[in-house]
Design a protein around this motif. Structure first.
Motif, mmCIF file in Angstrom:
data_model
loop_
_atom_site.group_PDB
_atom_site.id
_atom_site.type_symbol
_atom_site.label_atom_id
_atom_site.label_comp_id
_atom_site.label_asym_id
_atom_site.label_seq_id
_atom_site.Cartn_x
_atom_site.Cartn_y
_atom_site.Cartn_z
ATOM 1 N N MET A 202 0.832 -1.190 0.000
ATOM 2 C CA MET A 202 0.000 0.000 0.000
ATOM 3 C C MET A 202 0.876 1.252 0.000
ATOM 4 O O MET A 202 1.959 1.269 0.590
ATOM 5 C CB MET A 202 -0.915 0.013 1.227
ATOM 6 C CG MET A 202 -1.972 -1.093 1.237
ATOM 7 S SD MET A 202 -3.130 -0.974 -0.149
ATOM 8 C CE MET A 202 -3.845 0.661 0.115
ATOM 9 N N GLN A 203 0.391 2.286 -0.678
ATOM 10 C CA GLN A 203 1.099 3.566 -0.764
ATOM 11 C C GLN A 203 0.199 4.663 -0.211
ATOM 12 O O GLN A 203 -1.004 4.659 -0.448
ATOM 13 C CB GLN A 203 1.482 3.871 -2.204
ATOM 14 C CG GLN A 203 2.336 2.805 -2.866
ATOM 15 C CD GLN A 203 3.713 2.695 -2.260
ATOM 16 O OE1 GLN A 203 4.299 3.692 -1.834
ATOM 17 N NE2 GLN A 203 4.251 1.488 -2.203
ATOM 18 N N ASP A 204 0.785 5.605 0.507
ATOM 19 C CA ASP A 204 -0.008 6.595 1.217
ATOM 20 C C ASP A 204 0.488 8.014 0.895
ATOM 21 O O ASP A 204 1.184 8.231 -0.084
ATOM 22 C CB ASP A 204 0.052 6.316 2.722
ATOM 23 C CG ASP A 204 -1.166 6.816 3.464
ATOM 24 O OD1 ASP A 204 -2.236 6.196 3.365
ATOM 25 O OD2 ASP A 204 -1.040 7.855 4.139
ATOM 26 N N LEU A 205 0.162 8.950 1.748
ATOM 27 C CA LEU A 205 0.449 10.359 1.524
ATOM 28 C C LEU A 205 1.953 10.631 1.410
ATOM 29 O O LEU A 205 2.737 10.226 2.262
ATOM 30 C CB LEU A 205 -0.145 11.186 2.668
ATOM 31 C CG LEU A 205 0.023 12.704 2.584
ATOM 32 C CD1 LEU A 205 -0.672 13.262 1.350
ATOM 33 C CD2 LEU A 205 -0.531 13.355 3.857
ATOM 34 N N TYR A 206 2.303 11.329 0.342
ATOM 35 C CA TYR A 206 3.701 11.719 0.100
ATOM 36 C C TYR A 206 3.654 13.057 -0.630
ATOM 37 O O TYR A 206 2.985 13.188 -1.655
ATOM 38 C CB TYR A 206 4.408 10.673 -0.757
ATOM 39 C CG TYR A 206 5.844 11.025 -1.135
ATOM 40 C CD1 TYR A 206 6.912 10.576 -0.363
ATOM 41 C CD2 TYR A 206 6.124 11.791 -2.263
ATOM 42 C CE1 TYR A 206 8.227 10.889 -0.712
ATOM 43 C CE2 TYR A 206 7.427 12.116 -2.615
ATOM 44 C CZ TYR A 206 8.473 11.661 -1.842
ATOM 45 O OH TYR A 206 9.764 11.973 -2.178
ATOM 46 N N PHE A 207 4.348 14.039 -0.108
ATOM 47 C CA PHE A 207 4.363 15.349 -0.755
ATOM 48 C C PHE A 207 5.585 15.485 -1.642
ATOM 49 O O PHE A 207 6.710 15.253 -1.218
ATOM 50 C CB PHE A 207 4.360 16.486 0.274
ATOM 51 C CG PHE A 207 4.161 17.845 -0.365
ATOM 52 C CD1 PHE A 207 2.901 18.401 -0.450
ATOM 53 C CD2 PHE A 207 5.232 18.527 -0.913
ATOM 54 C CE1 PHE A 207 2.704 19.625 -1.072
ATOM 55 C CE2 PHE A 207 5.055 19.746 -1.544
ATOM 56 C CZ PHE A 207 3.788 20.305 -1.619
ATOM 57 N N GLY A 208 5.353 15.904 -2.864
ATOM 58 C CA GLY A 208 6.452 16.308 -3.721
ATOM 59 C C GLY A 208 6.986 15.226 -4.624
ATOM 60 O O GLY A 208 6.316 14.304 -5.022
ATOM 61 N N GLY A 209 8.200 15.357 -4.867
ATOM 62 C CA GLY A 209 8.939 14.682 -5.900
ATOM 63 C C GLY A 209 10.068 15.635 -6.219
ATOM 64 O O GLY A 209 11.247 15.322 -6.095
ATOM 65 N N GLN A 210 9.676 16.858 -6.527
ATOM 66 C CA GLN A 210 10.643 17.930 -6.753
ATOM 67 C C GLN A 210 11.064 18.593 -5.446
ATOM 68 O O GLN A 210 12.239 18.845 -5.216
ATOM 69 C CB GLN A 210 10.048 18.971 -7.699
ATOM 70 C CG GLN A 210 9.860 18.478 -9.118
ATOM 71 C CD GLN A 210 11.186 18.237 -9.829
ATOM 72 O OE1 GLN A 210 12.195 18.876 -9.540
ATOM 73 N NE2 GLN A 210 11.169 17.289 -10.754
ATOM 74 N N CYS A 211 10.109 18.889 -4.583
ATOM 75 C CA CYS A 211 10.391 19.643 -3.358
ATOM 76 C C CYS A 211 9.638 19.058 -2.174
ATOM 77 O O CYS A 211 8.546 18.516 -2.343
ATOM 78 C CB CYS A 211 9.959 21.104 -3.506
ATOM 79 S SG CYS A 211 10.837 22.047 -4.764
ATOM 80 N N PRO A 212 10.177 19.189 -0.970
ATOM 81 C CA PRO A 212 9.406 18.840 0.220
ATOM 82 C C PRO A 212 8.322 19.879 0.471
ATOM 83 O O PRO A 212 8.277 20.931 -0.182
ATOM 84 C CB PRO A 212 10.466 18.841 1.338
ATOM 85 C CG PRO A 212 11.504 19.801 0.852
ATOM 86 C CD PRO A 212 11.539 19.640 -0.643
#
Length: 224
Positions: A202-212
């Motif tokens: 399962m995958q959940d909340l994650y912000f960004g990719g480029q920036c935090p």
């Protein structure tokens, strides 16, 4: 390894039986909402959750000193989903996730920087979502229209919605419902054929990719 993951998943599921609705927060300067970004295993071909965006989901703002401010604003943040093709398969190899971002037309940009917000923007409390999939390590952000498909429906803050993923052997169906289980929109993404297409982490909340996260960003979840 699999035995350990199963034990952790059992504890995670048991905890969530007691605590159903939960608002998760990515703190300022972070990507994950938890120090241990493990959210269980899935084997079902259909999974669902209810989600509610908070004001912070629609109003996060990168400072005018951030040289990648525009790129970071238009980047997609991971909302929820799961891997494909086996429990130990990386989400960057085979996975399906709903992603989100604030509506960018409420901001002003110059040379890649965010230089301000538009006053009284009618879209300031709306969220854009998309279907976002890795397929045999092919990257969704490099394949818009095939592995990245935007929903036309924009979501409002402080309102519950249901999102569903239906895993099939060579595709995944993404569904968006209102809180009365009325289907609002569907997207489909084709996948390579693989063994154990229904198994994944399962995958959940994650912000960004480029920036935090530039500020704390919260999303609420509940059982479907």
């Amino acid at each position: 390894m699999l035995f350990v993951l199963t034990i952790i998943a059992t504890i995670f599921i048991a905890n969530n039986v007691v605590n159903s609705a939960e608002c998760r927060t990515v703190k300022q300067g972070a990507h994950y909402s938890s120090m241990i970004p493990f959210h269980g295993l899935k084997s079902n071909t259909t999974i669902s959750t209810r989600i509610q965006f908070t004001t912070s989901s629609a109003r996060y703002l990168f400072p005018p000193t951030e040289s990648k401010g525009e790129l970071c604003t238009i980047s997609w943040n991971k909302l929820w989903g799961a891997g494909r093709c086996g429990y130990l398969t990386s989400n960057h190899k085979d996975s399906d996730r709903f992603v989100f971002r604030r509506v960018g037309n409420c901001l002003r940009y110059e040379s890649g920087y965010v230089i301000g917000e538009n006053d009284n923007c009618p879209d300031s409390n709306l969220i854009e979502i998309a279907a976002y999939a890795y397929d045999n390590s092919l990257k969704p952000f490099e394949r818009e229209g095939t592995l990245l498909k935007e929903f036309s429906t924009r979501l409002q803050i402080d309102i519950w919605y249901k999102v569903t993923l239906i895993f099939e052997e060579i595709k995944t169906i993404y569904q968006l419902f209102d809180n009365n289980d009325q289907l609002l929109e569907t997207q489909e993404i084709d996948h390579r054929q693989c063994k154990d297409f229904n198994l994944g982490m399962m995958q959940d909340l994650y912000f960004g990719g480029q920036c935090p996260a530039p500020q704390a960003v919260s999303v609420c979840y509940d059982k479907a």
